[in-house]
Design an enzyme around this catalytic site. Structure first.
Site, short mmCIF file in Angstrom:
data_model
loop_
_atom_site.label_atom_id
_atom_site.label_comp_id
_atom_site.label_asym_id
_atom_site.label_seq_id
_atom_site.Cartn_x
_atom_site.Cartn_y
_atom_site.Cartn_z
NE ARG A 16 138.06 91.58 66.41
CZ ARG A 16 136.84 91.37 65.90
NH1 ARG A 16 135.79 91.87 66.52
NH2 ARG A 16 136.70 90.67 64.80
CG MET A 18 146.32 86.29 70.50
SD MET A 18 147.52 85.04 69.95
CE MET A 18 147.30 85.08 68.17
CG ASP A 37 142.69 95.74 63.28
OD1 ASP A 37 141.83 95.45 62.41
OD2 ASP A 37 142.95 94.98 64.23
CG ASN A 87 148.18 89.51 65.93
OD1 ASN A 87 148.30 88.48 66.58
ND2 ASN A 87 147.04 90.21 65.93
CE1 TYR A 150 144.17 80.46 60.91
CE2 TYR A 150 144.82 78.27 61.62
CZ TYR A 150 144.74 79.62 61.85
OH TYR A 150 145.24 80.15 63.02
CB THR A 185 141.15 85.47 70.44
OG1 THR A 185 140.79 84.46 69.48
CG2 THR A 185 142.60 85.28 70.87
#
Length: 244
Positions: A16, A18, A37, A87, A150, A185
């Protein structure tokens, strides 16, 4: 002529957001795509939507053995891997005082260690074809400060991309990092953050958040032979946010 004809790609976090956008564009441009994924239902549905040139396999990006299985499955289905798009990632918006050790290690494992594992796993496959492109999705928080954990992980992705580019150039494998700004997103359009994102967008020079497809177009360029002399570099897609 399609820009990815004959290319075999693995896209992590591809179910899902990007990742799905990248997968759709890659298929349109002639690639064969393994969607990897941890989200099985969404990943399977997307693979079915995209047709015979797409398959789904479950991947926990923090497990090296699982990575090896995914590369083997991709080779069996489509042949040696030419493109890897790292990703998959998670975000966390806590202060350093609030962040637990467990939370910190989790975000580093998913956002940073997984990139190392993915690059290492695809090298033998890419060497078979003597060519490859690895696209590591970082963030503008790999260029400027943001949330603890992050930001750390995204700076690391930027550095790893440079180190790997130098180490793999003699194999014909290129490695670059992509640094998106605020992208529309599922991660950011939840109801509890929607108003804050809309307010923040007013401070972006382009005065809007990006569509996932706008990042995908850049990822496509890096995956294709159009970028054959680009390696070890950062590519920013942020509407001018870091130019201020």
């Amino acid at each position: 002529m399609s820009r990815l004809n004959g290319k075999v790609a693995i896209i992590t976090g591809g179910a899902r957001g990007m990742g799905a956008s990248h997968a759709r564009l890659f298929i349109k441009e002639g690639a064969k795509v393994m969607i990897a994924d941890i989200l099985e239902q969404e990943g399977q549905a997307l693979a079915e939507e995209l047709g015979e040139n797409a398959q789904f396999t479950k991947l926990d990006v923090t497990k090296g053995a699982n990575w090896e299985e995914v590369v083997a499955a991709t080779e069996k289905a489509f042949g040696p891997v030419n493109v890897l798009v790292n990703n998959a990632g998670i975000s966390m918006n806590k202060s350093i005082e609030e962040t637990t050790e467990e939370e910190y290690r989790r975000i580093i494992d998913i956002n940073q260690v997984s990139v190392f594992l993915g690059m290492k796993a695809v090298i033998p496959s890419m060497k078979k074809g003597q060519v490859g492109s690895i696209v590591n999705i970082s963030s503008i928080n790999g260029l400027v400060g943001g949330a603890i954990g992050y930001t750390d992980s995204k700076f690391a992705v930027r550095g790893m991309s440079k180190a790997a580019a130098l180490g793999l150039a003699h194999y014909g494998i290129r490695v670059n990092s992509v640094h998106p700004g605020v992208i529309e997103t599922p991660m950011i359009v939840q109801e509890d953050s929607k108003d804050a994102i809309e307010a923040f967008a007013k401070h972006i020079p382009n005065r809007r958040v990006a569509k996932p497809e706008e990042v995908s177009n850049l990822v496509l360029y890096l995956a294709s032979d159009d970028s054959s002399y680009s390696t070890g570099s950062e590519f920013v897609v942020d509407g001018g946010l870091t130019a201020q």
